[in-house]
Write an enzyme that holds these catalytic residues in place. Sequence first.
Site, PDB file in Angstrom:
ATOM      1  N   GLN A  59       6.425  -4.538   4.782  1.00 51.13           N
ATOM      2  CA  GLN A  59       6.496  -4.915   3.533  1.00 51.13           C
ATOM      3  C   GLN A  59       7.962  -5.546   3.836  1.00 51.13           C
ATOM      4  O   GLN A  59       8.178  -6.612   2.933  1.00 51.13           O
ATOM      5  CB  GLN A  59       5.923  -3.980   2.411  1.00 51.13           C
ATOM      6  CG  GLN A  59       6.201  -5.020   1.062  1.00 51.13           C
ATOM      7  CD  GLN A  59       5.660  -3.617   0.129  1.00 51.13           C
ATOM      8  OE1 GLN A  59       5.825  -2.581  -0.401  1.00 51.13           O
ATOM      9  NE2 GLN A  59       5.919  -4.302  -1.514  1.00 51.13           N
TER      10      GLN A  59
ATOM     11  N   ARG B  10       5.641   0.754   3.991  1.00 54.01           N
ATOM     12  CA  ARG B  10       6.951   0.248   3.039  1.00 54.01           C
ATOM     13  C   ARG B  10       8.014  -0.650   4.356  1.00 54.01           C
ATOM     14  O   ARG B  10       8.550  -1.703   4.398  1.00 54.01           O
ATOM     15  CB  ARG B  10       8.039   1.183   2.612  1.00 54.01           C
ATOM     16  CG  ARG B  10       7.582   1.876   1.266  1.00 54.01           C
ATOM     17  CD  ARG B  10       7.432   0.573   0.181  1.00 54.01           C
ATOM     18  NE  ARG B  10       6.582   2.182  -0.764  1.00 54.01           N
ATOM     19  CZ  ARG B  10       5.761   1.357  -2.031  1.00 54.01           C
ATOM     20  NH1 ARG B  10       6.146   0.096  -2.109  1.00 54.01           N
ATOM     21  NH2 ARG B  10       5.133   2.060  -2.288  1.00 54.01           N
TER      22      ARG B  10
ATOM     23  N   HIS C 196       9.232   1.341 -13.006  1.00 47.14           N
ATOM     24  CA  HIS C 196       8.654   1.376 -11.117  1.00 47.14           C
ATOM     25  C   HIS C 196       9.490  -0.050 -10.904  1.00 47.14           C
ATOM     26  O   HIS C 196      10.447   0.307  -9.911  1.00 47.14           O
ATOM     27  CB  HIS C 196       7.380   1.571 -11.110  1.00 47.14           C
ATOM     28  CG  HIS C 196       7.105   0.370  -9.768  1.00 47.14           C
ATOM     29  ND1 HIS C 196       6.594   1.782  -8.942  1.00 47.14           N
ATOM     30  CD2 HIS C 196       6.523  -0.637  -9.092  1.00 47.14           C
ATOM     31  CE1 HIS C 196       6.605   1.334  -7.613  1.00 47.14           C
ATOM     32  NE2 HIS C 196       6.340  -0.245  -7.873  1.00 47.14           N
TER      33      HIS C 196
ATOM     34  N   LYS D  49       0.136  -4.687   2.494  1.00 46.76           N
ATOM     35  CA  LYS D  49      -0.600  -3.772   1.562  1.00 46.76           C
ATOM     36  C   LYS D  49      -2.181  -4.231   1.587  1.00 46.76           C
ATOM     37  O   LYS D  49      -2.757  -3.510   1.059  1.00 46.76           O
ATOM     38  CB  LYS D  49      -0.115  -4.707   0.146  1.00 46.76           C
ATOM     39  CG  LYS D  49       0.757  -4.991   0.072  1.00 46.76           C
ATOM     40  CD  LYS D  49       1.499  -3.520  -1.271  1.00 46.76           C
ATOM     41  CE  LYS D  49       2.647  -3.894  -1.948  1.00 46.76           C
ATOM     42  NZ  LYS D  49       2.767  -2.441  -3.005  1.00 46.76           N
TER      43      LYS D  49
ATOM     44  N   ASP E 274      -2.832   2.030  -4.308  1.00 46.27           N
ATOM     45  CA  ASP E 274      -2.305   1.015  -3.802  1.00 46.27           C
ATOM     46  C   ASP E 274      -1.937   1.215  -2.460  1.00 46.27           C
ATOM     47  O   ASP E 274      -0.385   0.746  -2.452  1.00 46.27           O
ATOM     48  CB  ASP E 274      -1.710  -0.282  -4.858  1.00 46.27           C
ATOM     49  CG  ASP E 274      -1.190  -1.755  -3.912  1.00 46.27           C
ATOM     50  OD1 ASP E 274      -2.342  -2.030  -2.961  1.00 46.27           O
ATOM     51  OD2 ASP E 274      -0.548  -2.438  -4.471  1.00 46.27           O
TER      52      ASP E 274
ATOM     53  N   THR F 191      -6.973  -0.206   0.164  1.00 49.88           N
ATOM     54  CA  THR F 191      -6.789  -0.720  -1.450  1.00 49.88           C
ATOM     55  C   THR F 191      -8.084   0.379  -1.630  1.00 49.88           C
ATOM     56  O   THR F 191      -9.159   0.325  -2.238  1.00 49.88           O
ATOM     57  CB  THR F 191      -6.558  -1.811  -1.889  1.00 49.88           C
ATOM     58  OG1 THR F 191      -5.809  -2.560  -1.504  1.00 49.88           O
ATOM     59  CG2 THR F 191      -6.774  -0.807  -3.424  1.00 49.88           C
TER      60      THR F 191
ATOM     61  N   ASP G 284      -2.485  -7.805  -7.757  1.00 51.46           N
ATOM     62  CA  ASP G 284      -2.036  -6.456  -8.009  1.00 51.46           C
ATOM     63  C   ASP G 284      -0.965  -7.287  -9.214  1.00 51.46           C
ATOM     64  O   ASP G 284      -0.001  -7.659  -8.542  1.00 51.46           O
ATOM     65  CB  ASP G 284      -1.587  -5.825  -6.891  1.00 51.46           C
ATOM     66  CG  ASP G 284      -1.019  -4.458  -7.553  1.00 51.46           C
ATOM     67  OD1 ASP G 284      -1.953  -3.604  -8.150  1.00 51.46           O
ATOM     68  OD2 ASP G 284      -0.389  -4.325  -6.119  1.00 51.46           O
TER      69      ASP G 284
ATOM     70  N   ARG H  53      17.576  -3.470  -4.178  1.00 54.49           N
ATOM     71  CA  ARG H  53      19.971  -5.248  -4.854  1.00 54.49           C
ATOM     72  C   ARG H  53      20.529  -4.268  -5.485  1.00 54.49           C
ATOM     73  O   ARG H  53      21.202  -3.706  -5.220  1.00 54.49           O
ATOM     74  CB  ARG H  53      18.006  -5.813  -6.065  1.00 54.49           C
ATOM     75  CG  ARG H  53      17.384  -6.602  -5.229  1.00 54.49           C
ATOM     76  CD  ARG H  53      16.604  -7.353  -5.746  1.00 54.49           C
ATOM     77  NE  ARG H  53      15.951  -7.353  -7.147  1.00 54.49           N
ATOM     78  CZ  ARG H  53      14.378  -6.587  -6.665  1.00 54.49           C
ATOM     79  NH1 ARG H  53      14.131  -6.494  -5.642  1.00 54.49           N
ATOM     80  NH2 ARG H  53      13.757  -6.405  -8.330  1.00 54.49           N
TER      81      ARG H  53
ATOM     82  N   GLU I 122      -2.040   3.689  -9.406  1.00 57.57           N
ATOM     83  CA  GLU I 122      -2.391   2.796 -10.548  1.00 57.57           C
ATOM     84  C   GLU I 122      -3.137   2.614 -10.940  1.00 57.57           C
ATOM     85  O   GLU I 122      -4.264   3.503 -10.625  1.00 57.57           O
ATOM     86  CB  GLU I 122      -2.386   1.378  -9.289  1.00 57.57           C
ATOM     87  CG  GLU I 122      -1.137   0.907  -8.963  1.00 57.57           C
ATOM     88  CD  GLU I 122      -1.103  -0.284  -8.488  1.00 57.57           C
ATOM     89  OE1 GLU I 122      -1.781  -1.528  -9.151  1.00 57.57           O
ATOM     90  OE2 GLU I 122      -0.266  -0.820  -7.171  1.00 57.57           O
TER      91      GLU I 122
ATOM     92  N   TYR J  99       8.136  -9.928   3.399  1.00 56.88           N
ATOM     93  CA  TYR J  99       8.219  -9.843   1.913  1.00 56.88           C
ATOM     94  C   TYR J  99       8.541 -11.241   1.312  1.00 56.88           C
ATOM     95  O   TYR J  99       8.279 -11.755   0.884  1.00 56.88           O
ATOM     96  CB  TYR J  99       7.735  -9.036   1.324  1.00 56.88           C
ATOM     97  CG  TYR J  99       9.179  -8.660   0.656  1.00 56.88           C
ATOM     98  CD1 TYR J  99       9.672  -9.247  -0.604  1.00 56.88           C
ATOM     99  CD2 TYR J  99      10.266  -7.761   0.902  1.00 56.88           C
ATOM    100  CE1 TYR J  99      11.130  -8.859  -1.627  1.00 56.88           C
ATOM    101  CE2 TYR J  99      11.323  -7.547   0.339  1.00 56.88           C
ATOM    102  CZ  TYR J  99      11.802  -8.429  -0.687  1.00 56.88           C
ATOM    103  OH  TYR J  99      13.136  -7.681  -1.021  1.00 56.88           O
TER     104      TYR J  99
ATOM    105  N   GLU K 277       9.436   5.971  -4.636  1.00 62.69           N
ATOM    106  CA  GLU K 277      10.887   6.197  -5.868  1.00 62.69           C
ATOM    107  C   GLU K 277      10.381   7.752  -6.016  1.00 62.69           C
ATOM    108  O   GLU K 277      11.471   8.614  -6.105  1.00 62.69           O
ATOM    109  CB  GLU K 277      10.155   6.268  -6.757  1.00 62.69           C
ATOM    110  CG  GLU K 277       9.627   4.884  -7.424  1.00 62.69           C
ATOM    111  CD  GLU K 277       8.692   4.517  -8.712  1.00 62.69           C
ATOM    112  OE1 GLU K 277       7.554   3.810  -7.827  1.00 62.69           O
ATOM    113  OE2 GLU K 277       9.189   3.683  -9.486  1.00 62.69           O
TER     114      GLU K 277
ATOM    115  N   GLU L  92       0.927   4.225  -4.141  1.00 63.83           N
ATOM    116  CA  GLU L  92       1.091   3.311  -5.153  1.00 63.83           C
ATOM    117  C   GLU L  92      -0.165   4.187  -5.833  1.00 63.83           C
ATOM    118  O   GLU L  92      -0.880   3.785  -6.308  1.00 63.83           O
ATOM    119  CB  GLU L  92       0.893   2.059  -5.114  1.00 63.83           C
ATOM    120  CG  GLU L  92       2.717   1.621  -5.023  1.00 63.83           C
ATOM    121  CD  GLU L  92       2.571   0.124  -4.713  1.00 63.83           C
ATOM    122  OE1 GLU L  92       2.291  -0.723  -5.034  1.00 63.83           O
ATOM    123  OE2 GLU L  92       3.834  -0.129  -4.437  1.00 63.83           O
TER     124      GLU L  92
HETATM  125 CA    CA Z   1       1.172  -2.832  -6.240  1.00 58.98          CA
END
Ligand code: CA
Length: 436
Positions: free
Chosen positions: A252, A249, A145, A265, A245, A269, A138, A154, A213, A256, A376, A211
Amino acid sequence: MNYQSAMIDRRWRSWYPVAEDAEFPLQNLPYGVFERADGQVRVGVALGDQVVDLAELQAAGLLAGTPAADKNLFDQSNLNLFLEQGIDCWTAVRMRLAELLRADSAVLRDDVRLRDRAMIPQAAVQMFMPVRIGNYVDFYSSREHASNVGKMFRDPNKPLLPNWLHLPVGYNGRASSVITSGVNFHRPCGQFNADESGPPSFGPTRQLDIELEVGFITGTGNSLSVPITTWQAANHIFGLVLLNDWSARDIQKWEYVPLGPFLGKSFATSISPWVVPLAALEPFRVAGPLQDPPVLPYLQYEGDWAYDLQLEVWLQTARMNNPQRICRTDFKYMYWNMVQQLAHMTVNGTNVQSGDLYGSGTVSGPTPDSFGSLLELCWKGTQPIRLSSGEERRFLEDGDTVILRGWGQGEGFRVGFGELRTTVLPAKVNVVAENQ
Ligand code: CA
Protein backbone atom coordinates in the site's frame (compact mmCIF):
# COMPACT_ATOMS: atom_id res chain seq x y z
CA MET A 1 -43.29 2.66 5.07
CA ASN A 2 -39.84 3.20 6.58
CA TYR A 3 -37.41 0.81 8.17
CA GLN A 4 -38.47 1.74 11.70
CA SER A 5 -41.80 -0.02 11.02
CA ALA A 6 -39.82 -3.26 11.32
CA MET A 7 -38.70 -2.80 14.92
CA ILE A 8 -39.51 -5.76 17.15
CA ASP A 9 -40.69 -4.91 20.68
CA ARG A 10 -37.87 -5.50 23.17
CA ARG A 11 -40.24 -7.34 25.52
CA TRP A 12 -41.15 -10.02 22.98
CA ARG A 13 -39.62 -13.45 23.49
CA SER A 14 -39.58 -16.48 21.23
CA TRP A 15 -40.94 -19.94 21.97
CA TYR A 16 -37.51 -21.15 20.98
CA PRO A 17 -35.18 -20.62 23.98
CA VAL A 18 -32.55 -17.91 23.53
CA ALA A 19 -30.17 -16.97 26.37
CA GLU A 20 -30.23 -13.35 27.48
CA ASP A 21 -26.65 -12.79 26.35
CA ALA A 22 -27.03 -14.71 23.06
CA GLU A 23 -26.53 -12.70 19.87
CA PHE A 24 -29.54 -13.88 17.87
CA PRO A 25 -32.72 -13.17 19.88
CA LEU A 26 -36.12 -12.45 18.35
CA GLN A 27 -35.15 -8.75 18.12
CA ASN A 28 -32.31 -9.54 15.70
CA LEU A 29 -33.39 -12.05 13.01
CA PRO A 30 -30.36 -11.51 10.76
CA TYR A 31 -30.43 -12.93 7.23
CA GLY A 32 -27.91 -15.39 5.82
CA VAL A 33 -27.43 -18.04 3.15
CA PHE A 34 -26.73 -21.62 4.20
CA GLU A 35 -26.43 -25.12 2.86
CA ARG A 36 -28.70 -27.80 4.27
CA ALA A 37 -27.44 -31.32 4.95
CA ASP A 38 -29.26 -32.41 1.76
CA GLY A 39 -27.21 -29.91 -0.28
CA GLN A 40 -29.95 -27.34 -0.84
CA VAL A 41 -28.84 -23.72 -0.51
CA ARG A 42 -31.40 -21.49 1.15
CA VAL A 43 -31.96 -18.07 2.68
CA GLY A 44 -32.62 -18.16 6.42
CA VAL A 45 -32.69 -16.09 9.58
CA ALA A 46 -30.78 -16.88 12.76
CA LEU A 47 -32.70 -17.48 16.00
CA GLY A 48 -30.67 -18.58 19.02
CA ASP A 49 -28.51 -21.48 17.86
CA GLN A 50 -30.86 -22.31 14.97
CA VAL A 51 -31.28 -21.15 11.41
CA VAL A 52 -34.86 -20.82 10.19
CA ASP A 53 -35.25 -21.87 6.56
CA LEU A 54 -37.44 -19.21 4.95
CA ALA A 55 -38.04 -21.24 1.80
CA GLU A 56 -39.73 -23.90 3.96
CA LEU A 57 -41.92 -21.29 5.65
CA GLN A 58 -42.87 -19.81 2.28
CA ALA A 59 -43.67 -23.23 0.80
CA ALA A 60 -45.88 -24.00 3.82
CA GLY A 61 -47.86 -20.80 3.22
CA LEU A 62 -46.69 -19.14 6.41
CA LEU A 63 -45.63 -15.93 4.66
CA ALA A 64 -49.21 -15.31 3.49
CA GLY A 65 -50.14 -11.66 3.63
CA THR A 66 -46.63 -10.48 2.78
CA PRO A 67 -45.25 -9.54 -0.67
CA ALA A 68 -43.07 -12.67 -0.37
CA ALA A 69 -46.05 -15.05 -0.19
CA ASP A 70 -46.12 -16.01 -3.86
CA LYS A 71 -42.52 -15.31 -4.82
CA ASN A 72 -39.55 -17.63 -4.78
CA LEU A 73 -37.29 -15.27 -2.83
CA PHE A 74 -35.68 -17.69 -0.40
CA ASP A 75 -34.93 -20.88 -2.35
CA GLN A 76 -31.92 -18.90 -3.56
CA SER A 77 -28.15 -18.86 -3.22
CA ASN A 78 -28.02 -15.18 -2.21
CA LEU A 79 -30.21 -12.42 -0.79
CA ASN A 80 -30.22 -10.27 -3.92
CA LEU A 81 -33.72 -11.05 -5.15
CA PHE A 82 -35.11 -10.33 -1.68
CA LEU A 83 -33.14 -7.07 -1.47
CA GLU A 84 -34.54 -5.91 -4.82
CA GLN A 85 -38.11 -6.15 -3.50
CA GLY A 86 -37.58 -3.03 -1.39
CA ILE A 87 -38.37 -1.88 2.08
CA ASP A 88 -42.11 -2.70 2.15
CA CYS A 89 -41.30 -6.35 1.49
CA TRP A 90 -38.39 -6.46 3.99
CA THR A 91 -40.59 -4.91 6.67
CA ALA A 92 -43.57 -7.20 6.06
CA VAL A 93 -41.43 -10.36 6.10
CA ARG A 94 -39.56 -9.33 9.24
CA MET A 95 -42.77 -8.55 11.13
CA ARG A 96 -44.37 -11.80 9.94
CA LEU A 97 -41.33 -13.78 11.13
CA ALA A 98 -41.47 -12.07 14.52
CA GLU A 99 -45.15 -13.05 14.81
CA LEU A 100 -44.48 -16.67 13.85
CA LEU A 101 -41.58 -17.04 16.27
CA ARG A 102 -43.17 -15.19 19.19
CA ALA A 103 -43.84 -17.21 22.36
CA ASP A 104 -47.65 -17.04 22.08
CA SER A 105 -47.79 -18.02 18.39
CA ALA A 106 -48.74 -21.69 17.92
CA VAL A 107 -48.70 -22.14 14.15
CA LEU A 108 -45.02 -23.05 13.78
CA ARG A 109 -44.35 -23.82 17.44
CA ASP A 110 -46.84 -26.68 17.51
CA ASP A 111 -46.25 -28.05 14.00
CA VAL A 112 -43.50 -30.55 14.80
CA ARG A 113 -43.07 -31.79 11.22
CA LEU A 114 -42.69 -28.30 9.79
CA ARG A 115 -40.33 -27.30 12.59
CA ASP A 116 -38.16 -30.31 11.80
CA ARG A 117 -37.85 -29.16 8.20
CA ALA A 118 -37.59 -25.42 8.84
CA MET A 119 -35.33 -25.19 11.89
CA ILE A 120 -31.78 -26.48 11.66
CA PRO A 121 -28.93 -26.14 14.18
CA GLN A 122 -26.40 -23.58 12.97
CA ALA A 123 -23.67 -26.03 13.94
CA ALA A 124 -24.96 -28.39 11.23
CA VAL A 125 -24.97 -25.97 8.29
CA GLN A 126 -22.37 -24.24 6.19
CA MET A 127 -22.80 -20.52 5.72
CA PHE A 128 -22.09 -18.87 2.37
CA MET A 129 -21.61 -15.31 1.13
CA PRO A 130 -24.99 -13.74 1.92
CA VAL A 131 -25.06 -11.35 -1.03
CA ARG A 132 -23.75 -11.27 -4.59
CA ILE A 133 -21.90 -7.99 -4.25
CA GLY A 134 -21.85 -5.79 -7.33
CA ASN A 135 -19.83 -2.87 -6.03
CA TYR A 136 -17.67 -2.32 -2.98
CA VAL A 137 -16.74 1.08 -1.61
CA ASP A 138 -14.53 1.68 1.40
CA PHE A 139 -14.76 4.88 3.43
CA TYR A 140 -12.26 6.35 5.87
CA SER A 141 -14.61 7.81 8.44
CA SER A 142 -12.94 7.48 11.85
CA ARG A 143 -11.28 10.70 12.90
CA GLU A 144 -9.09 8.78 15.36
CA HIS A 145 -7.93 6.35 12.65
CA ALA A 146 -7.26 9.07 10.06
CA SER A 147 -5.42 11.12 12.70
CA ASN A 148 -3.28 8.16 13.80
CA VAL A 149 -2.27 7.42 10.21
CA GLY A 150 -1.58 11.11 9.58
CA LYS A 151 0.60 11.31 12.71
CA MET A 152 2.59 8.25 11.70
CA PHE A 153 3.16 9.07 8.03
CA ARG A 154 2.75 12.85 7.67
CA ASP A 155 2.62 15.67 10.20
CA PRO A 156 2.02 14.83 13.91
CA ASN A 157 0.82 18.37 14.48
CA LYS A 158 -1.54 18.47 11.50
CA PRO A 159 -2.56 14.84 10.91
CA LEU A 160 -5.75 15.39 8.90
CA LEU A 161 -5.61 16.43 5.25
CA PRO A 162 -7.58 19.61 4.36
CA ASN A 163 -10.56 17.72 2.86
CA TRP A 164 -11.11 15.29 5.74
CA LEU A 165 -13.50 17.35 7.90
CA HIS A 166 -15.54 18.36 4.83
CA LEU A 167 -16.35 15.06 3.14
CA PRO A 168 -16.36 11.34 3.92
CA VAL A 169 -13.22 10.20 2.07
CA GLY A 170 -13.60 6.89 0.23
CA TYR A 171 -12.49 4.86 -2.78
CA ASN A 172 -13.98 2.22 -5.06
CA GLY A 173 -12.71 -1.16 -3.92
CA ARG A 174 -12.91 -4.62 -5.44
CA ALA A 175 -16.13 -6.64 -5.07
CA SER A 176 -14.94 -9.94 -6.56
CA SER A 177 -12.59 -10.74 -3.67
CA VAL A 178 -15.12 -10.19 -0.88
CA ILE A 179 -15.29 -13.44 1.11
CA THR A 180 -17.15 -14.59 4.21
CA SER A 181 -16.24 -16.15 7.53
CA GLY A 182 -14.27 -19.40 7.32
CA VAL A 183 -12.94 -18.64 3.85
CA ASN A 184 -9.17 -18.26 4.15
CA PHE A 185 -6.76 -16.59 1.75
CA HIS A 186 -3.08 -16.80 0.92
CA ARG A 187 -0.69 -14.04 1.93
CA PRO A 188 -0.55 -11.72 -1.07
CA CYS A 189 2.60 -10.97 -3.02
CA GLY A 190 3.46 -7.63 -4.51
CA GLN A 191 5.93 -4.84 -4.98
CA PHE A 192 7.28 -2.86 -2.06
CA ASN A 193 10.19 -0.67 -1.26
CA ALA A 194 11.59 -1.64 2.14
CA ASP A 195 14.86 0.20 1.51
CA GLU A 196 13.62 3.56 0.32
CA SER A 197 16.95 4.48 -1.25
CA GLY A 198 17.06 1.38 -3.46
CA PRO A 199 14.82 -0.15 -6.14
CA PRO A 200 11.62 -1.98 -5.11
CA SER A 201 11.49 -5.73 -4.56
CA PHE A 202 8.77 -8.35 -5.12
CA GLY A 203 7.57 -11.00 -2.69
CA PRO A 204 5.02 -11.93 -0.02
CA THR A 205 3.91 -8.90 1.98
CA ARG A 206 5.78 -8.49 5.27
CA GLN A 207 3.17 -6.17 6.73
CA LEU A 208 -0.19 -7.96 6.51
CA ASP A 209 -2.74 -6.08 8.60
CA ILE A 210 -6.40 -6.04 9.54
CA GLU A 211 -8.90 -3.20 9.49
CA LEU A 212 -11.84 -3.60 11.88
CA GLU A 213 -14.84 -2.12 10.09
CA VAL A 214 -18.62 -2.30 9.90
CA GLY A 215 -20.14 -2.59 6.43
CA PHE A 216 -23.60 -1.71 5.19
CA ILE A 217 -25.39 -3.33 2.26
CA THR A 218 -27.76 -1.35 0.07
CA GLY A 219 -31.06 -3.08 -0.58
CA THR A 220 -32.32 -0.73 -3.26
CA GLY A 221 -30.36 1.74 -5.35
CA ASN A 222 -31.07 4.96 -7.23
CA SER A 223 -31.40 5.89 -10.89
CA LEU A 224 -28.39 7.43 -12.61
CA SER A 225 -28.28 11.21 -11.99
CA VAL A 226 -30.77 11.05 -9.08
CA PRO A 227 -28.82 11.35 -5.80
CA ILE A 228 -29.99 9.78 -2.53
CA THR A 229 -30.37 12.44 0.18
CA THR A 230 -29.43 12.02 3.83
CA TRP A 231 -33.10 11.81 4.79
CA GLN A 232 -33.83 9.09 2.20
CA ALA A 233 -30.67 7.07 2.84
CA ALA A 234 -31.83 4.82 5.69
CA ASN A 235 -34.62 3.29 3.61
CA HIS A 236 -32.06 2.18 1.01
CA ILE A 237 -29.90 0.39 3.59
CA PHE A 238 -30.86 -3.25 4.10
CA GLY A 239 -28.49 -4.14 6.89
CA LEU A 240 -25.04 -4.27 8.40
CA VAL A 241 -22.18 -6.78 8.58
CA LEU A 242 -18.80 -6.96 10.28
CA LEU A 243 -16.03 -6.29 7.78
CA ASN A 244 -12.29 -6.95 7.85
CA ASP A 245 -10.52 -4.88 5.23
CA TRP A 246 -7.25 -6.80 4.93
CA SER A 247 -4.33 -4.53 4.08
CA ALA A 248 -0.74 -5.14 2.96
CA ARG A 249 0.89 -2.03 4.38
CA ASP A 250 4.19 -2.29 2.52
CA ILE A 251 2.46 -2.78 -0.85
CA GLN A 252 0.00 0.00 0.00
CA LYS A 253 2.72 2.47 1.01
CA TRP A 254 4.65 2.05 -2.25
CA GLU A 255 1.70 2.08 -4.66
CA TYR A 256 -0.87 4.51 -3.27
CA VAL A 257 0.47 7.83 -4.57
CA PRO A 258 -1.30 9.53 -6.33
CA LEU A 259 -4.43 7.42 -6.98
CA GLY A 260 -4.97 5.63 -3.66
CA PRO A 261 -5.24 1.99 -2.53
CA PHE A 262 -4.96 -0.73 -5.18
CA LEU A 263 -3.25 -4.15 -4.80
CA GLY A 264 -2.51 -3.55 -1.13
CA LYS A 265 -6.25 -3.93 -0.50
CA SER A 266 -7.88 -5.79 -3.37
CA PHE A 267 -6.66 -9.34 -2.58
CA ALA A 268 -9.38 -10.02 0.04
CA THR A 269 -12.10 -8.35 2.11
CA SER A 270 -14.02 -10.45 4.66
CA ILE A 271 -17.62 -9.95 5.80
CA SER A 272 -19.67 -11.79 8.42
CA PRO A 273 -22.24 -14.28 7.04
CA TRP A 274 -25.22 -12.76 8.89
CA VAL A 275 -26.66 -9.45 7.69
CA VAL A 276 -28.29 -7.65 10.62
CA PRO A 277 -31.31 -5.61 9.44
CA LEU A 278 -31.08 -1.87 10.05
CA ALA A 279 -34.32 -2.05 12.06
CA ALA A 280 -32.70 -4.49 14.52
CA LEU A 281 -30.05 -1.88 15.32
CA GLU A 282 -32.53 0.93 16.04
CA PRO A 283 -32.21 0.55 19.86
CA PHE A 284 -28.51 1.37 19.61
CA ARG A 285 -28.72 4.66 17.72
CA VAL A 286 -26.86 7.49 19.47
CA ALA A 287 -25.59 10.95 18.60
CA GLY A 288 -22.31 10.96 16.70
CA PRO A 289 -19.36 13.26 17.35
CA LEU A 290 -20.00 16.98 16.84
CA GLN A 291 -19.02 17.92 13.29
CA ASP A 292 -17.03 21.12 13.35
CA PRO A 293 -16.65 22.92 10.97
CA PRO A 294 -20.28 22.57 9.89
CA VAL A 295 -20.75 20.37 6.83
CA LEU A 296 -22.19 21.51 3.49
CA PRO A 297 -26.00 21.36 3.23
CA TYR A 298 -26.11 18.08 1.25
CA LEU A 299 -24.28 16.35 4.14
CA GLN A 300 -26.50 17.76 6.90
CA TYR A 301 -28.90 15.30 8.52
CA GLU A 302 -31.57 15.03 11.19
CA GLY A 303 -31.60 12.64 14.11
CA ASP A 304 -28.91 10.47 15.63
CA TRP A 305 -27.04 8.33 13.14
CA ALA A 306 -24.16 6.87 15.10
CA TYR A 307 -24.60 3.36 16.52
CA ASP A 308 -23.43 2.15 19.92
CA LEU A 309 -22.05 -1.24 18.88
CA GLN A 310 -19.23 -2.89 20.78
CA LEU A 311 -16.57 -4.27 18.47
CA GLU A 312 -13.70 -6.62 19.23
CA VAL A 313 -10.72 -8.18 17.45
CA TRP A 314 -9.29 -11.48 18.69
CA LEU A 315 -6.07 -13.11 17.49
CA GLN A 316 -5.01 -16.75 17.72
CA THR A 317 -1.65 -17.86 16.39
CA ALA A 318 -0.96 -21.46 15.33
CA ARG A 319 0.74 -22.02 18.71
CA MET A 320 -2.13 -20.69 20.85
CA ASN A 321 -4.98 -22.83 22.15
CA ASN A 322 -7.38 -19.94 22.58
CA PRO A 323 -7.76 -16.54 20.94
CA GLN A 324 -6.66 -13.39 22.76
CA ARG A 325 -8.49 -10.08 22.48
CA ILE A 326 -6.25 -7.40 21.00
CA CYS A 327 -8.76 -4.58 20.40
CA ARG A 328 -12.01 -3.37 21.89
CA THR A 329 -13.75 -0.35 20.41
CA ASP A 330 -17.20 1.05 19.57
CA PHE A 331 -18.87 1.95 16.28
CA LYS A 332 -20.26 5.14 17.90
CA TYR A 333 -16.90 6.90 17.53
CA MET A 334 -17.25 7.25 13.75
CA TYR A 335 -17.14 10.90 12.64
CA TRP A 336 -19.06 10.38 9.38
CA ASN A 337 -22.25 8.28 9.48
CA MET A 338 -23.92 5.98 6.95
CA VAL A 339 -26.58 8.42 5.75
CA GLN A 340 -23.86 10.99 5.03
CA GLN A 341 -21.75 8.36 3.28
CA LEU A 342 -24.62 7.33 1.02
CA ALA A 343 -25.59 10.95 0.29
CA HIS A 344 -21.99 11.84 -0.52
CA MET A 345 -21.50 8.69 -2.59
CA THR A 346 -24.46 9.57 -4.86
CA VAL A 347 -24.31 13.37 -4.88
CA ASN A 348 -22.58 13.32 -8.28
CA GLY A 349 -25.42 11.21 -9.65
CA THR A 350 -23.74 7.82 -9.62
CA ASN A 351 -26.10 4.88 -9.23
CA VAL A 352 -25.69 2.58 -6.25
CA GLN A 353 -27.21 -0.87 -6.70
CA SER A 354 -29.01 -3.56 -4.80
CA GLY A 355 -26.35 -5.64 -3.04
CA ASP A 356 -23.56 -3.06 -2.94
CA LEU A 357 -21.22 -3.13 0.06
CA TYR A 358 -19.91 -0.04 1.89
CA GLY A 359 -17.14 -0.27 4.47
CA SER A 360 -17.09 2.29 7.28
CA GLY A 361 -13.32 2.63 7.37
CA THR A 362 -11.23 1.36 10.27
CA VAL A 363 -13.09 1.90 13.55
CA SER A 364 -10.56 3.34 15.99
CA GLY A 365 -11.46 4.83 19.35
CA PRO A 366 -9.66 7.38 21.52
CA THR A 367 -7.53 4.97 23.59
CA PRO A 368 -4.59 2.81 22.37
CA ASP A 369 -6.47 -0.44 23.09
CA SER A 370 -9.35 0.74 20.87
CA PHE A 371 -7.37 1.11 17.65
CA GLY A 372 -8.79 -1.02 14.84
CA SER A 373 -5.60 -2.02 12.99
CA LEU A 374 -2.26 -3.56 13.89
CA LEU A 375 -0.58 -0.56 12.25
CA GLU A 376 -2.04 1.61 15.01
CA LEU A 377 -2.08 -0.95 17.86
CA CYS A 378 1.68 -1.52 17.36
CA TRP A 379 2.26 2.09 16.29
CA LYS A 380 4.05 1.38 13.00
CA GLY A 381 5.78 -1.70 14.44
CA THR A 382 7.39 0.10 17.38
CA GLN A 383 5.18 -1.43 20.10
CA PRO A 384 4.61 -5.13 19.41
CA ILE A 385 1.64 -6.96 20.90
CA ARG A 386 2.66 -9.59 23.45
CA LEU A 387 0.59 -12.75 23.30
CA SER A 388 -0.19 -15.35 25.97
CA SER A 389 1.98 -17.84 24.06
CA GLY A 390 5.05 -15.63 24.60
CA GLU A 391 4.99 -14.64 20.93
CA GLU A 392 4.95 -11.07 19.65
CA ARG A 393 3.14 -9.57 16.69
CA ARG A 394 3.66 -6.37 14.74
CA PHE A 395 1.81 -7.67 11.71
CA LEU A 396 0.17 -11.03 10.92
CA GLU A 397 2.15 -14.25 10.42
CA ASP A 398 1.08 -17.28 8.41
CA GLY A 399 -1.33 -19.47 10.39
CA ASP A 400 -2.69 -16.57 12.42
CA THR A 401 -6.47 -16.57 12.85
CA VAL A 402 -8.30 -13.26 13.23
CA ILE A 403 -11.80 -13.14 14.73
CA LEU A 404 -14.07 -10.08 14.64
CA ARG A 405 -17.06 -9.82 16.96
CA GLY A 406 -19.66 -7.10 17.42
CA TRP A 407 -22.97 -6.49 19.19
CA GLY A 408 -25.37 -3.94 20.58
CA GLN A 409 -26.39 -4.41 24.21
CA GLY A 410 -30.09 -3.78 24.84
CA GLU A 411 -32.17 -3.97 28.00
CA GLY A 412 -32.40 -7.72 28.55
CA PHE A 413 -31.28 -8.67 25.06
CA ARG A 414 -28.28 -8.44 22.78
CA VAL A 415 -28.19 -8.01 18.99
CA GLY A 416 -24.99 -9.45 17.56
CA PHE A 417 -23.31 -10.20 14.25
CA GLY A 418 -21.92 -13.62 15.09
CA GLU A 419 -18.31 -14.25 14.32
CA LEU A 420 -16.09 -13.33 11.37
CA ARG A 421 -13.16 -15.73 11.40
CA THR A 422 -10.28 -15.96 8.91
CA THR A 423 -6.91 -17.72 8.89
CA VAL A 424 -3.94 -16.36 6.97
CA LEU A 425 -2.44 -19.05 4.72
CA PRO A 426 1.17 -18.95 3.45
CA ALA A 427 1.95 -17.17 0.20
CA LYS A 428 1.81 -19.33 -2.89
CA VAL A 429 5.59 -19.65 -3.18
CA ASN A 430 5.55 -20.99 -6.73
CA VAL A 431 4.05 -17.68 -7.80
CA VAL A 432 6.91 -15.86 -6.11
CA ALA A 433 9.58 -18.09 -7.64
CA GLU A 434 8.20 -17.75 -11.15
CA ASN A 435 8.19 -13.99 -10.90
CA GLN A 436 11.66 -13.47 -9.42
CA1 CA B 1 -10.42 0.26 5.07
